[in-house]
Design an enzyme around this catalytic site. Sequence first.
Site, PDB file in Angstrom:
ATOM      1  N   GLY A  11     -36.915  -0.826  10.941  1.00 48.16           N
ATOM      2  CA  GLY A  11     -37.500  -2.147  11.131  1.00 48.16           C
ATOM      3  C   GLY A  11     -38.993  -2.133  10.857  1.00 48.16           C
ATOM      4  O   GLY A  11     -39.697  -1.224  11.272  1.00 48.16           O
ATOM      5  N   VAL A  24     -53.188   6.944   2.285  1.00 46.86           N
ATOM      6  CA  VAL A  24     -53.594   7.036   0.878  1.00 46.86           C
ATOM      7  C   VAL A  24     -55.069   7.380   0.748  1.00 46.86           C
ATOM      8  O   VAL A  24     -55.450   8.304   0.008  1.00 46.86           O
ATOM      9  CB  VAL A  24     -53.277   5.710   0.148  1.00 46.86           C
ATOM     10  CG1 VAL A  24     -53.870   5.720  -1.265  1.00 46.86           C
ATOM     11  CG2 VAL A  24     -51.770   5.481   0.082  1.00 46.86           C
ATOM     12  N   ARG A  72     -32.675   0.274   6.044  1.00 50.08           N
ATOM     13  CA  ARG A  72     -31.890   1.194   6.859  1.00 50.08           C
ATOM     14  C   ARG A  72     -31.007   2.004   5.913  1.00 50.08           C
ATOM     15  O   ARG A  72     -30.546   1.506   4.902  1.00 50.08           O
ATOM     16  CB  ARG A  72     -31.050   0.424   7.858  1.00 50.08           C
ATOM     17  CG  ARG A  72     -31.911  -0.578   8.663  1.00 50.08           C
ATOM     18  CD  ARG A  72     -31.573  -0.553  10.126  1.00 50.08           C
ATOM     19  NE  ARG A  72     -32.362  -1.538  10.848  1.00 50.08           N
ATOM     20  CZ  ARG A  72     -33.315  -1.237  11.708  1.00 50.08           C
ATOM     21  NH1 ARG A  72     -33.602   0.036  11.940  1.00 50.08           N
ATOM     22  NH2 ARG A  72     -33.988  -2.174  12.355  1.00 50.08           N
ATOM     23  N   ASP A 103     -37.415   5.496  15.891  1.00 46.97           N
ATOM     24  CA  ASP A 103     -36.529   6.600  16.259  1.00 46.97           C
ATOM     25  C   ASP A 103     -35.680   7.092  15.090  1.00 46.97           C
ATOM     26  O   ASP A 103     -35.611   8.289  14.817  1.00 46.97           O
ATOM     27  CB  ASP A 103     -35.628   6.147  17.412  1.00 46.97           C
ATOM     28  CG  ASP A 103     -34.686   7.238  17.866  1.00 46.97           C
ATOM     29  OD1 ASP A 103     -35.135   8.130  18.598  1.00 46.97           O
ATOM     30  OD2 ASP A 103     -33.493   7.203  17.484  1.00 46.97           O
ATOM     31  N   THR A 125     -43.269   0.902  15.266  1.00 49.27           N
ATOM     32  CA  THR A 125     -42.191   0.061  15.770  1.00 49.27           C
ATOM     33  C   THR A 125     -42.747  -0.872  16.830  1.00 49.27           C
ATOM     34  O   THR A 125     -43.573  -0.450  17.653  1.00 49.27           O
ATOM     35  CB  THR A 125     -41.037   0.886  16.368  1.00 49.27           C
ATOM     36  OG1 THR A 125     -40.142   0.021  17.080  1.00 49.27           O
ATOM     37  CG2 THR A 125     -41.542   1.949  17.326  1.00 49.27           C
ATOM     38  N   ASP A 127     -41.149  -1.920  19.294  1.00 46.44           N
ATOM     39  CA  ASP A 127     -40.446  -1.667  20.554  1.00 46.44           C
ATOM     40  C   ASP A 127     -41.230  -0.796  21.532  1.00 46.44           C
ATOM     41  O   ASP A 127     -40.916  -0.775  22.730  1.00 46.44           O
ATOM     42  CB  ASP A 127     -39.089  -1.014  20.293  1.00 46.44           C
ATOM     43  CG  ASP A 127     -38.166  -1.889  19.464  1.00 46.44           C
ATOM     44  OD1 ASP A 127     -38.416  -3.103  19.397  1.00 46.44           O
ATOM     45  OD2 ASP A 127     -37.208  -1.353  18.871  1.00 46.44           O
ATOM     46  N   ASP A 129     -41.117   2.388  21.929  1.00 47.94           N
ATOM     47  CA  ASP A 129     -40.129   3.243  22.588  1.00 47.94           C
ATOM     48  C   ASP A 129     -40.108   4.681  22.064  1.00 47.94           C
ATOM     49  O   ASP A 129     -39.114   5.386  22.224  1.00 47.94           O
ATOM     50  CB  ASP A 129     -38.728   2.629  22.441  1.00 47.94           C
ATOM     51  CG  ASP A 129     -38.285   2.507  20.985  1.00 47.94           C
ATOM     52  OD1 ASP A 129     -39.117   2.689  20.073  1.00 47.94           O
ATOM     53  OD2 ASP A 129     -37.092   2.216  20.759  1.00 47.94           O
ATOM     54  N   ARG A 171     -34.878  -3.657  21.727  1.00 45.02           N
ATOM     55  CA  ARG A 171     -33.697  -2.785  21.708  1.00 45.02           C
ATOM     56  C   ARG A 171     -33.382  -2.314  23.115  1.00 45.02           C
ATOM     57  O   ARG A 171     -33.104  -3.127  23.984  1.00 45.02           O
ATOM     58  CB  ARG A 171     -33.904  -1.621  20.722  1.00 45.02           C
ATOM     59  CG  ARG A 171     -32.611  -1.020  20.206  1.00 45.02           C
ATOM     60  CD  ARG A 171     -32.840   0.023  19.142  1.00 45.02           C
ATOM     61  NE  ARG A 171     -33.703   1.101  19.563  1.00 45.02           N
ATOM     62  CZ  ARG A 171     -33.882   2.226  18.886  1.00 45.02           C
ATOM     63  NH1 ARG A 171     -33.269   2.392  17.730  1.00 45.02           N
ATOM     64  NH2 ARG A 171     -34.676   3.162  19.327  1.00 45.02           N
ATOM     65  N   ALA A 186     -44.689 -14.996  33.690  1.00 41.33           N
ATOM     66  CA  ALA A 186     -43.269 -15.289  33.888  1.00 41.33           C
ATOM     67  C   ALA A 186     -42.868 -15.096  35.347  1.00 41.33           C
ATOM     68  O   ALA A 186     -43.378 -14.202  36.035  1.00 41.33           O
ATOM     69  CB  ALA A 186     -42.414 -14.383  32.994  1.00 41.33           C
ATOM     70  N   GLU A 187     -41.969 -15.943  35.798  1.00 41.62           N
ATOM     71  CA  GLU A 187     -41.491 -15.849  37.183  1.00 41.62           C
ATOM     72  C   GLU A 187     -40.527 -14.678  37.370  1.00 41.62           C
ATOM     73  O   GLU A 187     -40.462 -14.082  38.448  1.00 41.62           O
ATOM     74  CB  GLU A 187     -40.798 -17.150  37.596  1.00 41.62           C
ATOM     75  CG  GLU A 187     -41.739 -18.281  37.964  1.00 41.62           C
ATOM     76  CD  GLU A 187     -42.500 -18.842  36.766  1.00 41.62           C
ATOM     77  OE1 GLU A 187     -43.605 -19.368  36.972  1.00 41.62           O
ATOM     78  OE2 GLU A 187     -41.995 -18.759  35.632  1.00 41.62           O
ATOM     79  N   ARG A 211     -41.018 -25.131  47.117  1.00 45.25           N
ATOM     80  CA  ARG A 211     -42.450 -25.294  47.386  1.00 45.25           C
ATOM     81  C   ARG A 211     -43.130 -26.169  46.331  1.00 45.25           C
ATOM     82  O   ARG A 211     -44.353 -26.175  46.212  1.00 45.25           O
ATOM     83  CB  ARG A 211     -43.146 -23.930  47.486  1.00 45.25           C
ATOM     84  CG  ARG A 211     -43.117 -23.078  46.238  1.00 45.25           C
ATOM     85  CD  ARG A 211     -43.831 -21.736  46.483  1.00 45.25           C
ATOM     86  NE  ARG A 211     -43.699 -20.824  45.366  1.00 45.25           N
ATOM     87  CZ  ARG A 211     -44.477 -20.831  44.298  1.00 45.25           C
ATOM     88  NH1 ARG A 211     -45.436 -21.728  44.180  1.00 45.25           N
ATOM     89  NH2 ARG A 211     -44.286 -19.937  43.331  1.00 45.25           N
ATOM     90  N   LYS A 213     -42.522 -26.241  42.860  1.00 44.99           N
ATOM     91  CA  LYS A 213     -42.657 -25.745  41.485  1.00 44.99           C
ATOM     92  C   LYS A 213     -41.715 -26.519  40.576  1.00 44.99           C
ATOM     93  O   LYS A 213     -40.528 -26.644  40.861  1.00 44.99           O
ATOM     94  CB  LYS A 213     -42.349 -24.248  41.441  1.00 44.99           C
ATOM     95  CG  LYS A 213     -42.750 -23.567  40.151  1.00 44.99           C
ATOM     96  CD  LYS A 213     -42.623 -22.062  40.300  1.00 44.99           C
ATOM     97  CE  LYS A 213     -43.072 -21.326  39.060  1.00 44.99           C
ATOM     98  NZ  LYS A 213     -44.489 -21.542  38.760  1.00 44.99           N
ATOM     99  N   GLU A 222     -33.728  -8.017  25.036  1.00 40.95           N
ATOM    100  CA  GLU A 222     -32.426  -8.081  24.374  1.00 40.95           C
ATOM    101  C   GLU A 222     -31.485  -6.958  24.803  1.00 40.95           C
ATOM    102  O   GLU A 222     -30.267  -7.095  24.724  1.00 40.95           O
ATOM    103  CB  GLU A 222     -32.602  -8.045  22.855  1.00 40.95           C
ATOM    104  CG  GLU A 222     -33.213  -6.752  22.327  1.00 40.95           C
ATOM    105  CD  GLU A 222     -33.410  -6.753  20.825  1.00 40.95           C
ATOM    106  OE1 GLU A 222     -33.002  -7.729  20.165  1.00 40.95           O
ATOM    107  OE2 GLU A 222     -33.983  -5.769  20.306  1.00 40.95           O
ATOM    108  N   GLN A 251     -41.193 -11.876  15.876  1.00 40.14           N
ATOM    109  CA  GLN A 251     -41.974 -10.883  16.606  1.00 40.14           C
ATOM    110  C   GLN A 251     -42.430  -9.723  15.725  1.00 40.14           C
ATOM    111  O   GLN A 251     -43.367  -9.004  16.066  1.00 40.14           O
ATOM    112  CB  GLN A 251     -41.146 -10.337  17.782  1.00 40.14           C
ATOM    113  CG  GLN A 251     -40.834 -11.371  18.836  1.00 40.14           C
ATOM    114  CD  GLN A 251     -39.681 -10.948  19.721  1.00 40.14           C
ATOM    115  OE1 GLN A 251     -39.872 -10.255  20.715  1.00 40.14           O
ATOM    116  NE2 GLN A 251     -38.467 -11.357  19.382  1.00 40.14           N
ATOM    117  N   ARG A 252     -41.760  -9.536  14.606  1.00 39.58           N
ATOM    118  CA  ARG A 252     -42.126  -8.438  13.702  1.00 39.58           C
ATOM    119  C   ARG A 252     -43.179  -8.842  12.684  1.00 39.58           C
ATOM    120  O   ARG A 252     -43.749  -7.997  12.003  1.00 39.58           O
ATOM    121  CB  ARG A 252     -40.889  -7.952  12.940  1.00 39.58           C
ATOM    122  CG  ARG A 252     -39.943  -7.119  13.753  1.00 39.58           C
ATOM    123  CD  ARG A 252     -38.995  -6.431  12.808  1.00 39.58           C
ATOM    124  NE  ARG A 252     -37.878  -5.830  13.515  1.00 39.58           N
ATOM    125  CZ  ARG A 252     -36.752  -5.477  12.921  1.00 39.58           C
ATOM    126  NH1 ARG A 252     -36.596  -5.731  11.623  1.00 39.58           N
ATOM    127  NH2 ARG A 252     -35.785  -4.916  13.595  1.00 39.58           N
TER     128      ARG A 252
END
Length: 319
Positions: A11, A24, A72, A103, A125, A127, A129, A171, A186-187, A211, A213, A222, A251-252
């Site tokens: 990816g 280079v 790939r 990976d 990547t 990710d 990871d 991933r 984020a909640e 309360r 919200k 994902e 996102q990429r």
Amino acid sequence: MKKIGVLTSGGDSPGMNPAIRAVVRKAIFHNVEVYGIYGGYSGLISGKIKKLELGSVGDIIHRGGTMLQSARCPEFKEKEVQLKGIEQLKAHGIEGLVVIGGDGSYRGAKALTELGFPCVGVPGTIDNDIPGTEQTIGFDTALNTVIDAIDKIRDTATSHERTFVIEVMGRDAGDIALWAGLAGGAETILIPEENYDMNEVADRLRSGQERGKKHSIIVVAEGVCSGYEVARKLQEETKMDTRVSVLGHMQRGGSPTAADRVLASRLGARAVEILIEGKGGRAVGIEKNKLVDYDIIEILDKKHTFDLDLYNLSKELSI
């Protein structure tokens, strides 16, 4: 070494182009010829190899994606295919290879190393990871893309008093969800490294509603499950108006952030230094803002670890 190759695999991620540029130009600075392999390991097998000059990487540092393209290549797991790749490299006089990717790309580099061809892995990547580095090339850019999306979605969530479930990439790693969820307020954040209780998530939403919200943001990686599945369960449990946004491949993309450009430049240049030193079978990374390198075989035997303290902080701040 007098000739080295560079390829991008798997990816794509923002910052791959700055990494290619660094490889280079660092090599040419040291009077080493550089050959680009187009289309990842697939291009290596088919001999899509071209010599790169200084001008070949001009005007790419700000561009997302990879000028060398990527693909790939499941067949590269076979030894005979790997040997064919080495034949192509030797036919061009290439003595070492820089592999930029995640990976799967590292596993290809490991295989070539075990067959006696020196490779250096550069972690590219979104990710985040890859063991052996605190951050991978592309993670910061992807993170900012997600945060921008969360900010925009929050506007409409507020206007319509809705709960939004935002599914992000990663991933089997939850770093994008964790960091973006914390930065975006984020909640609830759901990541594959930690179990979650849907009843607890629903209780948090109800508590917020009681309360006063009017809206909530839930970020789900994902690797946990589909955002639509989370939304379905929540709507059944809470009866709240719930919507889903799957951010997907956006996102990429995009111009790499300054942080990713600098990281890519440092790691790409270091990979060349390692090959010039006559070493192979290494993976470069960054730890405490210092460049490091490890045995690529050892790296692949380790597991990515996430920041538990950051996860706990996100829960404390989202009460």
